[in-house]
Design a protein around this motif. Structure first.
Motif, PDB file in Angstrom:
ATOM      1  N   VAL A 135       0.874  -1.172   0.000  1.00 61.08           N
ATOM      2  CA  VAL A 135       0.000   0.000   0.000  1.00 61.08           C
ATOM      3  C   VAL A 135       0.910   1.220   0.000  1.00 61.08           C
ATOM      4  CG1 VAL A 135      -1.793   1.265   1.244  1.00 61.08           C
ATOM      5  CG2 VAL A 135      -1.757  -1.247   1.320  1.00 61.08           C
ATOM      6  N   ILE A 136       0.824   2.034  -1.029  1.00 60.93           N
ATOM      7  CA  ILE A 136       1.629   3.249  -1.103  1.00 60.93           C
ATOM      8  C   ILE A 136       0.688   4.426  -0.903  1.00 60.93           C
ATOM      9  CG2 ILE A 136       3.234   4.621  -2.477  1.00 60.93           C
ATOM     10  CD1 ILE A 136       4.280   1.796  -1.809  1.00 60.93           C
ATOM     11  N   LEU A 137       0.816   5.087   0.245  1.00 60.32           N
ATOM     12  CA  LEU A 137      -0.044   6.225   0.557  1.00 60.32           C
ATOM     13  C   LEU A 137       0.524   7.524  -0.001  1.00 60.32           C
ATOM     14  CD1 LEU A 137      -0.954   5.361   4.247  1.00 60.32           C
ATOM     15  CD2 LEU A 137      -2.320   4.981   2.191  1.00 60.32           C
ATOM     16  N   SER A 138       1.808   7.662   0.088  1.00 61.14           N
ATOM     17  CA  SER A 138       2.497   8.840  -0.431  1.00 61.14           C
ATOM     18  C   SER A 138       3.968   8.477  -0.477  1.00 61.14           C
ATOM     19  CB  SER A 138       2.271  10.061   0.470  1.00 61.14           C
ATOM     20  OG  SER A 138       2.792   9.826   1.767  1.00 61.14           O
ATOM     21  N   GLY A 139       4.742   9.280  -1.136  1.00 61.34           N
ATOM     22  CA  GLY A 139       6.159   8.963  -1.227  1.00 61.34           C
ATOM     23  C   GLY A 139       6.972  10.169  -1.632  1.00 61.34           C
ATOM     24  N   THR A 140       8.277   9.994  -1.573  1.00 59.56           N
ATOM     25  CA  THR A 140       9.193  11.044  -1.978  1.00 59.56           C
ATOM     26  C   THR A 140       9.839  10.604  -3.273  1.00 59.56           C
ATOM     27  OG1 THR A 140       9.595  11.656   0.309  1.00 59.56           O
ATOM     28  CG2 THR A 140      11.237  12.366  -1.302  1.00 59.56           C
ATOM     29  N   VAL A 149       6.114  -2.449  -8.346  1.00 64.21           N
ATOM     30  CA  VAL A 149       6.144  -3.218  -9.589  1.00 64.21           C
ATOM     31  C   VAL A 149       6.585  -4.649  -9.303  1.00 64.21           C
ATOM     32  CG1 VAL A 149       7.329  -3.464 -11.813  1.00 64.21           C
ATOM     33  CG2 VAL A 149       6.444  -1.225 -11.105  1.00 64.21           C
ATOM     34  N   ARG A 150       7.604  -4.816  -8.481  1.00 66.09           N
ATOM     35  CA  ARG A 150       8.111  -6.166  -8.151  1.00 66.09           C
ATOM     36  C   ARG A 150       7.053  -6.982  -7.401  1.00 66.09           C
ATOM     37  NH1 ARG A 150      13.680  -7.171  -7.934  1.00 66.09           N
ATOM     38  NH2 ARG A 150      12.924  -9.278  -7.611  1.00 66.09           N
ATOM     39  N   ILE A 151       6.343  -6.347  -6.467  1.00 62.35           N
ATOM     40  CA  ILE A 151       5.271  -7.038  -5.731  1.00 62.35           C
ATOM     41  C   ILE A 151       4.215  -7.532  -6.722  1.00 62.35           C
ATOM     42  CG2 ILE A 151       3.305  -6.691  -4.148  1.00 62.35           C
ATOM     43  CD1 ILE A 151       5.815  -6.918  -2.544  1.00 62.35           C
ATOM     44  N   ARG A 152       3.824  -6.661  -7.635  1.00 66.23           N
ATOM     45  CA  ARG A 152       2.803  -7.018  -8.625  1.00 66.23           C
ATOM     46  C   ARG A 152       3.279  -8.144  -9.537  1.00 66.23           C
ATOM     47  NH1 ARG A 152      -1.236  -8.765  -9.490  1.00 66.23           N
ATOM     48  NH2 ARG A 152      -2.430  -8.337 -11.326  1.00 66.23           N
ATOM     49  N   GLN A 153       4.533  -8.078  -9.994  1.00 66.67           N
ATOM     50  CA  GLN A 153       5.097  -9.123 -10.847  1.00 66.67           C
ATOM     51  C   GLN A 153       5.141 -10.473 -10.126  1.00 66.67           C
ATOM     52  OE1 GLN A 153       8.853  -7.303 -11.830  1.00 66.67           O
ATOM     53  NE2 GLN A 153       8.084  -6.480 -13.772  1.00 66.67           N
ATOM     54  N   ALA A 154       5.277 -10.434  -8.812  1.00 61.79           N
ATOM     55  CA  ALA A 154       5.337 -11.670  -8.019  1.00 61.79           C
ATOM     56  C   ALA A 154       3.949 -12.197  -7.665  1.00 61.79           C
ATOM     57  CB  ALA A 154       6.145 -11.430  -6.758  1.00 61.79           C
ATOM     58  N   GLY A 155       2.896 -11.547  -8.195  1.00 60.61           N
ATOM     59  CA  GLY A 155       1.533 -12.018  -7.938  1.00 60.61           C
ATOM     60  C   GLY A 155       0.859 -11.379  -6.742  1.00 60.61           C
ATOM     61  N   GLY A 156       1.497 -10.364  -6.164  1.00 59.98           N
ATOM     62  CA  GLY A 156       0.922  -9.670  -5.026  1.00 59.98           C
ATOM     63  C   GLY A 156      -0.064  -8.592  -5.462  1.00 59.98           C
ATOM     64  N   VAL A 157      -0.576  -7.887  -4.480  1.00 56.12           N
ATOM     65  CA  VAL A 157      -1.552  -6.826  -4.703  1.00 56.12           C
ATOM     66  C   VAL A 157      -0.891  -5.498  -4.354  1.00 56.12           C
ATOM     67  CG1 VAL A 157      -3.771  -5.885  -3.945  1.00 56.12           C
ATOM     68  CG2 VAL A 157      -3.472  -8.357  -4.169  1.00 56.12           C
ATOM     69  N   VAL A 158      -1.135  -4.485  -5.191  1.00 54.96           N
ATOM     70  CA  VAL A 158      -0.611  -3.149  -4.955  1.00 54.96           C
ATOM     71  C   VAL A 158      -1.764  -2.171  -4.925  1.00 54.96           C
ATOM     72  CG1 VAL A 158       0.873  -1.304  -5.829  1.00 54.96           C
ATOM     73  CG2 VAL A 158       1.587  -3.683  -6.068  1.00 54.96           C
ATOM     74  N   ILE A 159      -1.806  -1.359  -3.871  1.00 54.36           N
ATOM     75  CA  ILE A 159      -2.826  -0.319  -3.741  1.00 54.36           C
ATOM     76  C   ILE A 159      -2.084   1.005  -3.603  1.00 54.36           C
ATOM     77  CG2 ILE A 159      -4.736   0.581  -2.344  1.00 54.36           C
ATOM     78  CD1 ILE A 159      -5.089  -2.371  -1.350  1.00 54.36           C
ATOM     79  N   VAL A 160      -2.401   1.947  -4.494  1.00 54.28           N
ATOM     80  CA  VAL A 160      -1.732   3.252  -4.459  1.00 54.28           C
ATOM     81  C   VAL A 160      -2.777   4.315  -4.254  1.00 54.28           C
ATOM     82  CG1 VAL A 160      -0.286   4.862  -5.728  1.00 54.28           C
ATOM     83  CG2 VAL A 160       0.059   2.421  -6.000  1.00 54.28           C
TER      84      VAL A 160
END
Length: 160
Positions: A135-140, A149-160
């Motif tokens: 889960v990426i809420l904010s970033g620098t 991207v790596r999490i998604r490629q490994a079959g995980g879930v990404v929430i931004v």
């Protein structure tokens, strides 16, 4: 009987939700933790991208918003379900062989050029057991992008 997982194997399979935020994401993190139930079937690792030389008071703030235990992740520790983990401000946190690993940040403090969020997410993506959630809420800058991207490629879930 031989096919049953040992307690170490079962502990290594705990789902992990990694939450990344910049220093400006405190309000979003507080809202997230206020909305969680008193018990969750996964470990939560909160990664905050801080400016150089900035200590984090975030664990204490989050502890006021949740019933979950809040801990500093220590090297060699297995993540446990129903716990919230934060890296030490002086270390880069990763996950290796099912346990937390730490290495000193350059000069003992988090510095530009060290992608704190990406470092953890990329190590998390290498897990072969349970797919992970980022889960990426904010970033620098771009911190968190490569790891997501790596999490998604490994079959995980990404929430931004």
């Amino acid at each position: 009987m031989d096919d049953l997982p040992t307690s170490n194997e079962a502990a290594a399979d705990v789902p992990i939700v990694a939450v990344g935020a910049s220093a400006g994401g405190i309000t979003a993190l507080q809202k997230l933790f206020r909305g969680l139930p008193a018990s969750v079937p996964f470990a939560i690792v909160v990664l905050q991208h801080l400016p150089a030389g900035s200590p984090s008071g975030l664990p204490a703030l989050i502890a006021k918003c949740t019933h979950l235990p809040v801990r500093v992740a220590t090297a060699g520790e297995r993540p446990e379900a129903n716990c919230v983990y934060f890296p030490s401000p002086e270390h880069v946190l990763t996950l290796e062989d099912g346990v937390f690993a730490t290495r000193p940040a350059q000069g003992g403090l988090r510095r530009p050029g060290i992608d704190m969020i990406d470092s953890f997410l990329e190590s998390l993506a290498l897990r072969e057991q349970t797919p992970s959630i980022a889960v990426i809420l904010s970033g620098t800058g771009m911190d968190g992008t490569a790891g997501a991207v790596r999490i998604r490629q490994a079959g995980g879930v990404v929430i931004v």
